[in-house]
Design a protein around this motif. Structure first.
Motif, PDB file in Angstrom:
ATOM      1  N   ARG A 122       0.861  -1.180   0.000  1.00  0.00           N
ATOM      2  CA  ARG A 122       0.000   0.000   0.000  1.00  0.00           C
ATOM      3  C   ARG A 122       0.901   1.234   0.000  1.00  0.00           C
ATOM      4  O   ARG A 122       1.945   1.252   0.648  1.00  0.00           O
ATOM      5  CB  ARG A 122      -0.892   0.017   1.226  1.00  0.00           C
ATOM      6  CG  ARG A 122      -1.741  -1.231   1.325  1.00  0.00           C
ATOM      7  CD  ARG A 122      -3.148  -0.949   1.751  1.00  0.00           C
ATOM      8  NE  ARG A 122      -3.930  -2.115   2.079  1.00  0.00           N
ATOM      9  CZ  ARG A 122      -4.333  -3.036   1.236  1.00  0.00           C
ATOM     10  NH1 ARG A 122      -4.018  -2.958  -0.009  1.00  0.00           N
ATOM     11  NH2 ARG A 122      -5.069  -4.067   1.627  1.00  0.00           N
ATOM     12  N   LEU A 123       0.483   2.245  -0.707  1.00  0.00           N
ATOM     13  CA  LEU A 123       1.280   3.459  -0.836  1.00  0.00           C
ATOM     14  C   LEU A 123       1.532   4.097   0.526  1.00  0.00           C
ATOM     15  O   LEU A 123       0.612   4.314   1.307  1.00  0.00           O
ATOM     16  CB  LEU A 123       0.562   4.467  -1.755  1.00  0.00           C
ATOM     17  CG  LEU A 123       1.229   5.829  -1.905  1.00  0.00           C
ATOM     18  CD1 LEU A 123       2.630   5.701  -2.477  1.00  0.00           C
ATOM     19  CD2 LEU A 123       0.373   6.738  -2.779  1.00  0.00           C
ATOM     20  N   ASP A 124       2.802   4.378   0.789  1.00  0.00           N
ATOM     21  CA  ASP A 124       3.237   5.106   1.983  1.00  0.00           C
ATOM     22  C   ASP A 124       4.079   6.272   1.470  1.00  0.00           C
ATOM     23  O   ASP A 124       5.291   6.139   1.275  1.00  0.00           O
ATOM     24  CB  ASP A 124       4.038   4.185   2.900  1.00  0.00           C
ATOM     25  CG  ASP A 124       4.516   4.874   4.173  1.00  0.00           C
ATOM     26  OD1 ASP A 124       4.480   6.125   4.242  1.00  0.00           O
ATOM     27  OD2 ASP A 124       4.956   4.167   5.098  1.00  0.00           O
ATOM     28  N   GLU A 125       3.420   7.408   1.220  1.00  0.00           N
ATOM     29  CA  GLU A 125       4.096   8.559   0.627  1.00  0.00           C
ATOM     30  C   GLU A 125       5.232   9.082   1.490  1.00  0.00           C
ATOM     31  O   GLU A 125       6.275   9.487   0.967  1.00  0.00           O
ATOM     32  CB  GLU A 125       3.088   9.676   0.348  1.00  0.00           C
ATOM     33  CG  GLU A 125       2.124   9.337  -0.763  1.00  0.00           C
ATOM     34  CD  GLU A 125       1.220  10.495  -1.136  1.00  0.00           C
ATOM     35  OE1 GLU A 125       1.729  11.623  -1.293  1.00  0.00           O
ATOM     36  OE2 GLU A 125       0.012  10.255  -1.278  1.00  0.00           O
ATOM     37  N   ASP A 126       5.047   9.085   2.810  1.00  0.00           N
ATOM     38  CA  ASP A 126       6.105   9.572   3.697  1.00  0.00           C
ATOM     39  C   ASP A 126       7.370   8.735   3.549  1.00  0.00           C
ATOM     40  O   ASP A 126       8.477   9.265   3.506  1.00  0.00           O
ATOM     41  CB  ASP A 126       5.643   9.570   5.156  1.00  0.00           C
ATOM     42  CG  ASP A 126       4.566  10.614   5.423  1.00  0.00           C
ATOM     43  OD1 ASP A 126       4.496  11.609   4.668  1.00  0.00           O
ATOM     44  OD2 ASP A 126       3.789  10.433   6.383  1.00  0.00           O
ATOM     45  N   GLN A 127       7.208   7.412   3.453  1.00  0.00           N
ATOM     46  CA  GLN A 127       8.372   6.540   3.294  1.00  0.00           C
ATOM     47  C   GLN A 127       9.060   6.776   1.954  1.00  0.00           C
ATOM     48  O   GLN A 127      10.281   6.793   1.862  1.00  0.00           O
ATOM     49  CB  GLN A 127       7.992   5.068   3.442  1.00  0.00           C
ATOM     50  CG  GLN A 127       9.180   4.132   3.425  1.00  0.00           C
ATOM     51  CD  GLN A 127      10.167   4.429   4.540  1.00  0.00           C
ATOM     52  OE1 GLN A 127       9.797   4.464   5.710  1.00  0.00           O
ATOM     53  NE2 GLN A 127      11.428   4.651   4.196  1.00  0.00           N
ATOM     54  N   VAL A 128       8.276   6.961   0.897  1.00  0.00           N
ATOM     55  CA  VAL A 128       8.870   7.220  -0.421  1.00  0.00           C
ATOM     56  C   VAL A 128       9.684   8.507  -0.375  1.00  0.00           C
ATOM     57  O   VAL A 128      10.812   8.554  -0.886  1.00  0.00           O
ATOM     58  CB  VAL A 128       7.795   7.305  -1.530  1.00  0.00           C
ATOM     59  CG1 VAL A 128       8.424   7.743  -2.858  1.00  0.00           C
ATOM     60  CG2 VAL A 128       7.095   5.974  -1.706  1.00  0.00           C
ATOM     61  N   LYS A 129       9.157   9.528   0.257  1.00  0.00           N
ATOM     62  CA  LYS A 129       9.874  10.806   0.352  1.00  0.00           C
ATOM     63  C   LYS A 129      11.188  10.633   1.119  1.00  0.00           C
ATOM     64  O   LYS A 129      12.220  11.184   0.725  1.00  0.00           O
ATOM     65  CB  LYS A 129       8.993  11.870   0.988  1.00  0.00           C
ATOM     66  CG  LYS A 129       7.851  12.281   0.063  1.00  0.00           C
ATOM     67  CD  LYS A 129       6.893  13.237   0.741  1.00  0.00           C
ATOM     68  CE  LYS A 129       5.731  13.568  -0.193  1.00  0.00           C
ATOM     69  NZ  LYS A 129       4.729  14.419   0.459  1.00  0.00           N
ATOM     70  N   LYS A 130      11.169   9.858   2.194  1.00  0.00           N
ATOM     71  CA  LYS A 130      12.400   9.579   2.948  1.00  0.00           C
ATOM     72  C   LYS A 130      13.397   8.817   2.080  1.00  0.00           C
ATOM     73  O   LYS A 130      14.592   9.112   2.081  1.00  0.00           O
ATOM     74  CB  LYS A 130      12.093   8.758   4.208  1.00  0.00           C
ATOM     75  CG  LYS A 130      11.395   9.525   5.286  1.00  0.00           C
ATOM     76  CD  LYS A 130      11.058   8.606   6.458  1.00  0.00           C
ATOM     77  CE  LYS A 130      10.154   9.292   7.439  1.00  0.00           C
ATOM     78  NZ  LYS A 130       9.682   8.387   8.497  1.00  0.00           N
ATOM     79  N   ASP A 131      12.904   7.819   1.338  1.00  0.00           N
ATOM     80  CA  ASP A 131      13.768   7.033   0.465  1.00  0.00           C
ATOM     81  C   ASP A 131      14.388   7.908  -0.627  1.00  0.00           C
ATOM     82  O   ASP A 131      15.576   7.780  -0.929  1.00  0.00           O
ATOM     83  CB  ASP A 131      13.001   5.866  -0.172  1.00  0.00           C
ATOM     84  CG  ASP A 131      12.616   4.788   0.825  1.00  0.00           C
ATOM     85  OD1 ASP A 131      13.145   4.780   1.961  1.00  0.00           O
ATOM     86  OD2 ASP A 131      11.764   3.944   0.471  1.00  0.00           O
TER      87      ASP A 131
END
Length: 164
Positions: A122-131
């Motif tokens: 499931r999309l986790d935008e906060d994690q993508v931004k950190k990555d």
């Protein structure tokens, strides 16, 4: 959140994948230092993609989705094993993020055909931004991250470069 390292260099799904395996690999890949193309693990992955992936994959700049199920709007990332499940899930999460940016909200799935395993992403935008920020930090560094022996080093396509 920009997906670009610099003007014409996009952060790819592969860089997100490597971030979760080994930051040093991110640094190499960002500089186009690629592993030996004939490495048996890479060959196995290509063969699995040929069998289970879409003939014409869905793609955006810096990403190529292995398979897309339009009936339920599911992005499928195909892997040869679940050994790098965290990496595969992060890569799929990145794809979901990118697709949402262009107006396509999807579910994600990591599929391991050998064991018929399916993992929901499931999309986790906060994690993508950190990555993205972490990839940017590593890739723009003047020197590679310190080499650290991890459990994946033994079979890594870059092992001779790091440890040879």
């Amino acid at each position: 959140m920009s997906i670009y390292l610099k003007q014409d260099v996009v952060i790819t799904g592969t860089l997100i994948w490597y971030l979760k395996v080994c930051p040093r690999e991110v640094w190499y890949m960002a500089r186009h230092v690629t592993p030996f193309e004939g490495h048996r693990r890479l060959e196995k992955g290509r063969a699995i993609h040929k069998i289970y992936g879409d003939e014409i994959p869905l793609s955006l700049e810096g990403m190529k989705i292995d398979a897309y199920k339009k009936e339920n709007r599911t992005v499928v990332e195909i892997k040869s094993s679940s050994r790098h499940l965290e990496s595969a899930m992060a890569q799929t999460n990145y794809y979901l993020f990118r697709l949402k940016e262009v107006g396509l909200e999807c579910e994600g799935q990591v599929f391991v055909p050998e064991k018929d395993e399916r993992y929901i992403v499931r999309l986790d935008e906060d994690q993508v931004k950190k990555d993205l920020e972490e990839v940017r930090r590593i890739a723009t560094s003047e020197v590679p991250p310190q080499r650290v022996r991890i459990r994946f080093c033994k079979k890594c396509a870059y092992k001779d470069l790091c440890w040879g």
